[in-house]
Design a protein around this motif. Structure first.
Motif, short mmCIF file in Angstrom:
data_model
loop_
_atom_site.label_atom_id
_atom_site.label_comp_id
_atom_site.label_asym_id
_atom_site.label_seq_id
_atom_site.Cartn_x
_atom_site.Cartn_y
_atom_site.Cartn_z
N ASP A 1 10.69 1.08 -15.02
CA ASP A 1 10.42 0.18 -14.00
C ASP A 1 11.44 0.51 -12.75
N TYR A 2 11.03 1.56 -12.11
CA TYR A 2 12.04 1.84 -10.98
C TYR A 2 11.68 1.25 -9.58
N GLN A 3 12.78 1.06 -8.82
CA GLN A 3 12.50 0.62 -7.52
C GLN A 3 12.35 1.60 -6.56
N ILE A 4 11.51 1.39 -5.51
CA ILE A 4 11.44 1.98 -4.16
C ILE A 4 11.73 1.26 -3.06
N VAL A 5 12.74 1.32 -2.38
CA VAL A 5 13.23 0.34 -1.35
C VAL A 5 13.57 1.24 -0.13
N LEU B 1 7.74 2.14 10.84
CA LEU B 1 7.96 2.02 9.43
C LEU B 1 8.17 0.50 9.15
N GLN B 2 8.83 -0.12 9.80
CA GLN B 2 9.06 -1.67 9.85
C GLN B 2 7.76 -2.42 9.69
N VAL B 3 6.91 -2.15 10.58
CA VAL B 3 5.47 -2.65 10.51
C VAL B 3 4.64 -2.50 9.55
N ILE B 4 4.88 -1.13 8.86
CA ILE B 4 3.92 -1.21 7.81
C ILE B 4 4.64 -1.53 6.40
N SER B 5 5.76 -2.12 6.43
CA SER B 5 6.41 -2.61 5.27
C SER B 5 6.39 -3.98 5.35
N PHE B 6 5.52 -4.65 6.10
CA PHE B 6 5.34 -6.14 6.16
C PHE B 6 4.93 -6.81 4.83
N PRO B 7 3.90 -5.98 4.03
CA PRO B 7 3.36 -6.27 2.87
C PRO B 7 4.20 -6.48 1.79
N ASP B 8 5.27 -5.60 1.78
CA ASP B 8 6.22 -5.57 0.78
C ASP B 8 7.11 -6.65 0.54
N LEU B 9 7.01 -7.55 1.60
CA LEU B 9 7.78 -8.69 1.42
C LEU B 9 7.34 -9.54 0.46
N PHE B 10 5.96 -9.48 0.18
CA PHE B 10 5.38 -10.42 -0.65
C PHE B 10 5.50 -9.92 -2.27
N THR B 11 5.74 -8.76 -2.40
CA THR B 11 5.75 -7.97 -3.72
C THR B 11 6.33 -8.98 -4.88
N ASN B 12 7.55 -9.64 -4.51
CA ASN B 12 8.01 -10.28 -5.68
C ASN B 12 8.11 -11.83 -5.03
N SER C 1 11.88 -17.59 1.14
CA SER C 1 11.59 -16.99 2.46
C SER C 1 12.58 -16.02 3.36
N HIS C 2 13.76 -16.07 2.59
CA HIS C 2 14.85 -15.63 3.36
C HIS C 2 14.56 -14.17 3.64
N ASN C 3 13.78 -13.48 2.84
CA ASN C 3 13.28 -11.99 3.20
C ASN C 3 12.33 -12.15 4.54
N ILE C 4 11.45 -13.08 4.39
CA ILE C 4 10.70 -12.95 5.70
C ILE C 4 11.54 -13.00 6.86
N ALA D 1 0.95 -1.26 -0.12
CA ALA D 1 -0.11 -0.06 0.27
C ALA D 1 0.75 1.42 -0.10
N PHE D 2 1.89 1.34 0.96
CA PHE D 2 2.58 2.37 1.07
C PHE D 2 3.59 2.65 -0.21
N ILE D 3 4.25 1.70 -0.57
CA ILE D 3 5.26 2.05 -1.57
C ILE D 3 4.33 2.37 -2.95
N GLU D 4 3.27 1.85 -2.90
CA GLU D 4 2.32 2.02 -4.17
C GLU D 4 1.75 3.60 -4.19
N SER D 5 1.74 4.09 -2.92
CA SER D 5 1.22 5.57 -2.99
C SER D 5 2.26 6.37 -3.20
N ILE D 6 3.61 5.95 -2.65
CA ILE D 6 4.67 6.99 -3.16
C ILE D 6 4.72 6.59 -4.56
#
Ligand code: ARG
Length: 590
Positions: free
Chosen positions: A27-31, A512-523, A530-533, A2-7
């Motif tokens: 195809d730019y990255q936001i990390v 910030l870490q809490v809201i970034s949980f969904p980003d784990l699943f983008t790719n 699972s190492h990103n998890i 959600a957050f990365i998408e709004s940025i």
């Protein structure tokens, strides 16, 4: 997401403004920024556009930053270094987002828009013996993939393609006949250990005694052609080893049960059809009486064309033949849109050839993806003349390490560690904790690196309650549970008034870490690792333990206390969900 998408949509508006609608497909990255001093997120977009505009990234970044429209999300945005764009979020946006997803069981992860039918073939042991560490990797990695894809909303079809039909069973049946004679009751009485001993001895014999090797080969054919005496012995053996296998799945909290069994032998009626169809498609070539398929681009070490042998000269079928039938069945009958197979990386060439062959034969259609995920080996460190060397993980006698024995050792160690920390814990709770810690240690140490890497097996490291271990993460979760027990506050009461205050830099980092949980699943679907998890959970736990040290919770003023409890709750939700995707259950204390 959600957050990365709004940025992203804000940045897209600025790009559209600066370049009259061009470059929107970039195809730019936001990390996340590594060092939060510089910002919360960073993007490389100026580099990508500059490359195409043939100019400097800074020259692109400057105008984009100036063109950022009015919005509720971005607090500051500036250009750094050669042309990176750093973005800091507004505290209000952060707080609102956490408050919004606090009651969400999925921790903000939306289900996929288009769920697919995905077969995950994992564990799939060779059942002439009890499960050993080699199979553990497939079991643990595959289980986490199945759980995660299911969590994302896909229909996952677990398939346990265990080996019950090939050379191993030929060896075993031949050995049983040799040692026990024709009476099947003898094998009925034999323990699993005895069966294993026969298998080990038989495998060695096969390598040294051509007479016995011949008999073992004959037995494979007996099984494949349905010889009653061989089949009876085989069934008795299968019952023993399969029961033990399912017991282990239950102990290890692996989401495989008998309904997922789809062994090699289940394809037996399809094998003659495979040959017939290949012949009909004019793909078969006879070579020394064996039926082969030659595919473009495969050669052996001498540079000669390398065939897939689908029927041996004695009429027997191969591992490959079964895998052709496997692909055909999964596409036609199961309706798979993707097939993921998890085995050791040594089978890469095999699956590449299976893919090429089944595409050529038309069994694997363009719409279906076949993916082989090959994992590395488990090593151990040994001392050799004062030097540490890494060798394959084997028993001290050089045999394969059984999962059951490994689990027993882990349980013993975990019991002792738990008793040291909680001398008053009663026996049944102790057993439960010891089992869960063992499973966490085994699974986490495997999943925390990319599957293709090797890793070193070391109980002391795996069970340590410091560092990047499953135990450390479970401990963080226990801490939060006990905080709630102490405070007497019910979590649902907190959820009714979810107001968060940012009064410390660590609170902001945690949010910030809490809201970034969904980003784990983008790719996730492309990468399937699972190492990103694991990294996420480790980082979240580390941040939380810093916060625990530096930010008093229960003794803080009322509003701050309330806010910090909410933050703790949000952390514990993500720890629990993240661990569950790895197949790890939490405990109430440890
Ligand atoms: N039984 C095989 C092994 O232990 C793995 C089977 C994987 N699945 C398959 N469809 N070939 O190496």
């Amino acid at each position: 997401m959600a957050f990365i998408e709004s940025i992203r949509s804000i940045l897209d508006e600025a790009i559209a403004d600066c370049f009259a609608g061009s470059y929107l497909e970039t195809d730019y990255q936001i990390v996340p920024c590594r060092d939060k001093k510089f910002g919360d997120y960073q993007t490389n977009l100026a580099f990508l556009i500059a490359n195409r505009e043939k100019t400097s990234p800074r020259g692109i970044a400057g105008p984009i930053v100036k063109a950022i429209p009015e919005n509720d999300v971005i607090e500051t945005i500036d250009v750094a270094g050669a042309g990176f764009i750093n973005i800091r979020l507004k505290n209000t946006a952060l707080v609102e987002e956490v408050e919004r997803i606090l009651a969400d069981q999925r921790c903000g992860v939306p289900p996929v828009m288009r769920p697919r039918k995905i077969v995950v073939d994992y564990s799939s042991p060779n059942l002439a013996k009890d499960l050993h560490v080699g199979t553990m990797r497939s079991t643990v990695i595959g289980d986490s993939i199945a759980r995660t894809l299911e969590f994302l909303g896909h229909e996952v079809l677990r398939q346990n393609h265990y080996g019950d039909w090939g050379t191993n069973f030929g060896v075993l049946v031949a050995m049983i006949k040799q040692e026990y004679g024709p009476d099947p009751d003898k094998s009925r009485e034999a323990s699993l250990e005895e069966v294993e001993e026969l298998y080990t001895r038989g495998s060695k014999l096969k390598a040294t005694d051509p007479g016995f090797a011949g008999k073992a080969g004959e037995e494979v054919n007996n099984l494949q052609s349905g010889n009653p005496a061989s089949i009876e012995i085989w069934q008795i053996l299968m019952e023993k080893t399969l029961r033990s296998c399912h017991e282990l799945y239950a102990i290890l909290n692996v989401s495989l049960d008998a309904s997922h069994d789809c062994p090699e032998s289940s394809y037996k009626n399809d094998l003659p059809l495979i040959i017939e169809e290949l012949s009909g498609k004019k793909m078969l070539v006879e070579n020394n009486n064996a039926k082969c398929v030659y595919l473009d681009g495969y050669h052996n070490v001498d540079g000669d064309p390398l065939p897939v042998i689908v029927q041996k000269s004695d009429g027997g079928y191969n591992y490959s033949t079964t895998d052709l039938a496997m692909v055909r069945y999964r596409v036609n009958h199961l309706g798979a849109e993707e097939i993921i197979i998890v085995t050791d990386r040594g089978q890469q060439l095999h699956f590449q050839m299976i893919e090429d062959l089944t595409r050529k034969a038309g069994w694997l259609t363009d719409a279906v993806q076949l993916r082989h995920l090959g994992y590395g080996v488990i090593l151990k460190e040994v001392d050799e003349g004062g030097q540490t060397k890494k060798v394959r993980f084997k028993t001290s006698k050089g045999g394969t390490v059984k999962i059951r024995e490994l689990f027993d050792e882990g349980r013993l160690r975990s019991r002792n560690l738990t008793l040291e920390r909680n001398p008053d814990v009663d026996k049944s709770e102790l057993n439960d904790i010891a089992e869960k810690l063992t499973i966490a240690a085994l699974k986490y140490s495997d999943l925390k690196q990319r599957p293709e890497s090797d890793y070193i097996f070391n109980w002391d490291q795996m069970l340590a309650n410091q560092g990047n271990t499953g135990i450390y993460i479970m401990y963080c979760h226990v801490r939060i549970l006990s905080l709630f027990n102490k405070s007497g506050i019910e979590t649902h009461a907190l959820l009714e008034t979810p107001s968060i205050i940012i009064s410390h830099k660590l609170e902001r980092e945690l949010l910030l870490q809490v809201i970034s949980f969904p980003d784990l699943f983008t790719n996730y679907e492309e990468e399937l690792t699972s190492h990103n998890i694991c990294s996420y959970l480790y980082e979240l736990s580390s941040l939380y333990s810093q916060f625990w040290k530096d930010c008093p919770i229960l003794t803080a003023g009322e509003d701050v206390r309330h806010s910090r409890l909410i933050l703790s709750l949000a952390v514990s939700q993500r720890l629990k969900l993240g661990l569950s995707l790895l197949g790890i259950d939490v405990v109430a204390r440890m």
